[in-house]
Design an enzyme around this catalytic site. Structure first.
Site, PDB file in Angstrom:
ATOM      1  N   ASN A   1      45.101  47.380 -18.964  1.00  0.00           N
ATOM      2  CA  ASN A   1      44.522  46.835 -20.204  1.00  0.00           C
ATOM      3  C   ASN A   1      45.429  45.687 -20.633  1.00  0.00           C
ATOM      4  O   ASN A   1      46.505  45.894 -21.190  1.00  0.00           O
ATOM      5  CB  ASN A   1      44.478  47.937 -21.274  1.00  0.00           C
ATOM      6  CG  ASN A   1      43.776  47.473 -22.533  1.00  0.00           C
ATOM      7  OD1 ASN A   1      43.477  46.290 -22.687  1.00  0.00           O
ATOM      8  ND2 ASN A   1      43.521  48.407 -23.436  1.00  0.00           N
TER       9      ASN A   1
ATOM     10  N   ARG B   1      40.141  46.785 -18.168  1.00  0.00           N
ATOM     11  CA  ARG B   1      39.346  46.721 -19.376  1.00  0.00           C
ATOM     12  C   ARG B   1      39.045  45.252 -19.674  1.00  0.00           C
ATOM     13  O   ARG B   1      39.965  44.437 -19.763  1.00  0.00           O
ATOM     14  CB  ARG B   1      40.139  47.324 -20.530  1.00  0.00           C
ATOM     15  CG  ARG B   1      39.345  47.331 -21.783  1.00  0.00           C
ATOM     16  CD  ARG B   1      40.080  47.972 -22.913  1.00  0.00           C
ATOM     17  NE  ARG B   1      39.130  48.226 -23.983  1.00  0.00           N
ATOM     18  CZ  ARG B   1      39.476  48.645 -25.162  1.00  0.00           C
ATOM     19  NH1 ARG B   1      40.720  48.890 -25.432  1.00  0.00           N
ATOM     20  NH2 ARG B   1      38.557  48.833 -26.069  1.00  0.00           N
TER      21      ARG B   1
ATOM     22  N   HIS C   1      33.399  49.104 -27.942  1.00  0.00           N
ATOM     23  CA  HIS C   1      33.794  50.511 -27.741  1.00  0.00           C
ATOM     24  C   HIS C   1      32.848  51.206 -26.746  1.00  0.00           C
ATOM     25  O   HIS C   1      32.730  52.428 -26.751  1.00  0.00           O
ATOM     26  CB  HIS C   1      33.739  51.324 -29.058  1.00  0.00           C
ATOM     27  CG  HIS C   1      34.808  50.993 -30.049  1.00  0.00           C
ATOM     28  ND1 HIS C   1      34.565  51.026 -31.402  1.00  0.00           N
ATOM     29  CD2 HIS C   1      36.104  50.655 -29.899  1.00  0.00           C
ATOM     30  CE1 HIS C   1      35.667  50.707 -32.059  1.00  0.00           C
ATOM     31  NE2 HIS C   1      36.619  50.469 -31.157  1.00  0.00           N
TER      32      HIS C   1
ATOM     33  N   ARG D   1      39.191  44.905 -40.862  1.00  0.00           N
ATOM     34  CA  ARG D   1      37.913  44.162 -40.743  1.00  0.00           C
ATOM     35  C   ARG D   1      36.931  44.613 -41.824  1.00  0.00           C
ATOM     36  O   ARG D   1      36.827  45.808 -42.107  1.00  0.00           O
ATOM     37  CB  ARG D   1      37.294  44.407 -39.361  1.00  0.00           C
ATOM     38  CG  ARG D   1      37.958  43.611 -38.268  1.00  0.00           C
ATOM     39  CD  ARG D   1      37.446  44.005 -36.898  1.00  0.00           C
ATOM     40  NE  ARG D   1      38.466  44.729 -36.145  1.00  0.00           N
ATOM     41  CZ  ARG D   1      38.252  45.398 -35.026  1.00  0.00           C
ATOM     42  NH1 ARG D   1      37.044  45.455 -34.498  1.00  0.00           N
ATOM     43  NH2 ARG D   1      39.234  46.028 -34.420  1.00  0.00           N
TER      44      ARG D   1
ATOM     45  N   GLU E   1      39.504  56.347 -22.908  1.00  0.00           N
ATOM     46  CA  GLU E   1      38.945  55.128 -22.313  1.00  0.00           C
ATOM     47  C   GLU E   1      39.574  54.822 -20.956  1.00  0.00           C
ATOM     48  O   GLU E   1      38.887  54.367 -20.046  1.00  0.00           O
ATOM     49  CB  GLU E   1      39.133  53.948 -23.276  1.00  0.00           C
ATOM     50  CG  GLU E   1      38.193  54.030 -24.459  1.00  0.00           C
ATOM     51  CD  GLU E   1      38.521  53.041 -25.562  1.00  0.00           C
ATOM     52  OE1 GLU E   1      39.384  53.362 -26.394  1.00  0.00           O
ATOM     53  OE2 GLU E   1      37.915  51.970 -25.601  1.00  0.00           O
TER      54      GLU E   1
END
Ligand code: AMP
Length: 397
Positions: free
Chosen positions: A7, A90, A179, A240, A383
């Site tokens: 990642n 990723r 996601h 956010r 993940e």
């Protein structure tokens, strides 16, 4: 089969090496502060954790010290790098082109490059990780696993914005959702855990962390999700804003004199829990402050909950009823107080909280009562493992 998962972010490179025979983690770690002062390698294996300063220039050079540790006589976990049969990466944004995990070749790299405009912070770094692996692991296949891919099963009524279609056709302006790797993984897990048929199950997946999104899934197809063109849309998050009237953007530019870049930073980095509370982006702090009587933290929490319940209600209808609602991510897996507030609000849909079962963290657990209309479940996400599984599936053919 051993699979390495990478990642690669703008200033860090995280890695995990899996043995796919039993899905165990052989080693993991990260190189952080790449391109800055104080670059550091953290490496965990065999119950040990090492930290070392590094003198390197870029992502490409970050892999050599990782490889040295993985094959080290003391802390190493493989005798030779050739034991690694594939590398999964990723990749944030796959645009409209990538609907599946994809074996990397020159055309795929060009496709990832084309998506730079959609994921300007992440995609260049993700591609940098792939190119670094091509150099350091010649001949070993690289697989790109896109955060957007799972959501490409959405229908136009879910992914189109109601603006002239030329902007969709010419610039790809639409909802993509993020996601996706997590939502796909937990959908599979919850079906297995509850004995649901993945070809028909209707699940609302709540990935609640520093970034949060919901995903309504029916038979493995995404019906809708809360994030949009970028990960800014939808729920109230750590920093956010989630959904705002789009006119807020031009209003802030014209009335408050902010530049487009300043509005972007405001909505992505200075809003959400942090912006509303004025104190913290972290759910633990927000809950603590709220309990101590901080009104702004309470407002931030109420906004988060209100929007979440609003979306769950809508997704329940879009799915035509649900078999399960699941909670994952840092907040979803750990904050049982937040889960309790959410599930209590689902009473009109016939879902009731089992308080005792809900008193858990990070463990696959049914937290609704036996007489509930559908099950509420905690489903820890993974993940990295999902990327490794997708990579192995593709390479093994
Ligand atoms: P993530 O981005 O998935 O790592 O999740 C980060 C979020 O999870 C932060 O808002 C944390 O406050 C929250 N979180 C992690 N552990 C806990 C916990 N034990 N209780 C409440 N929130 C938690």
């Amino acid at each position: 089969m051993k699979v390495l998962v990478i990642n690669s972010g703008s200033s860090s490179l995280k890695f995990t090496l899996f043995d796919m025979a039993d899905h165990s983690v052989l080693c993991k770690g990260l190189v952080e502060r790449i391109g800055m002062e104080g670059t550091k390698l953290t490496y965990q294996a065999k119950g040990q954790k090492l930290e070392e300063p590094l003198q390197i220039q870029g992502h490409s050079e970050a892999l050599a010290p990782i490889c040295a540790k993985m094959t080290d006589a003391q802390v190493g976990v493989i005798a030779d790098l050739s034991e690694i049969k594939a590398i999964g990466h990723r990749v944030l944004h796959g645009g409209m082109e990538f609907t599946q995990p994809t074996l990397v070749d020159e055309a795929v790299k060009a496709g990832i490059r084309k998506c730079f405009v959609l994921g300007p912070l992440h995609n260049p770094a993700n591609l940098g990780g792939i190119e670094a692996c091509e150099k350091n692991f010649p001949g070993i296949p690289n697989v790109a696993v896109f955060d957007t891919a799972f959501h490409m099963t959405m229908e136009p009524q879910a992914y189109l914005y109601a603006i002239p279609q030329e902007y969709y056709k010419k610039y790809g302006v639409r909802k993509y959702g993020f996601h996706g790797t997590s939502h796909k993984y937990v959908y599979g897990r919850v079906c297995e855990f509850l004995g649901l048929d993945p070809k028909t199950a209707r699940v609302i997946s709540c990935h609640l962390g520093n970034g949060s999104s919901l995903c309504a899934v029916k038979g493995g197809q995404v019906v809708d999700t809360t994030m949009g063109l970028t990960p800014l849309a939808g729920l109230v998050m750590g920093t956010r804003s989630g959904d705002v009237d789009a006119a807020v953007v031009t209003f802030l530019q014209l009335q408050a004199g902010l530049s487009p870049q300043e509005v972007d930073t405001l909505l992505n980095k200075k809003s959400g829990f942090l912006g509303v509370s004025g104190k913290s982006s972290d759910m633990r702090d927000i809950r603590d402050l709220r309990e101590k009587g901080d009104k702004d933290a309470a407002t931030a929490y109420d906004l988060f909950l209100h929007r979440l319940i609003h979306y769950i209600g809508g997704y329940h209808l879009l799915l035509g009823g649900v078999d399960a609602i699941l909670f994952t991510g840092g907040i979803g897996e750990n904050s049982y107080e937040t889960r309790a507030d959410i599930v209590k609000a689902l009473a009109p849909l016939g879902c009731r909280l089992d308080e005792a079962a809900n008193a858990c963290r990070g463990k696959e657990t049914v937290i609704s009562t036996a007489d509930s209309a559908f099950k509420a479940v905690v489903t820890p996400t993974n993940e990295e493992l999902m990327i490794a599984m997708e990579t192995a599936r593709l390479v093994e053919g």
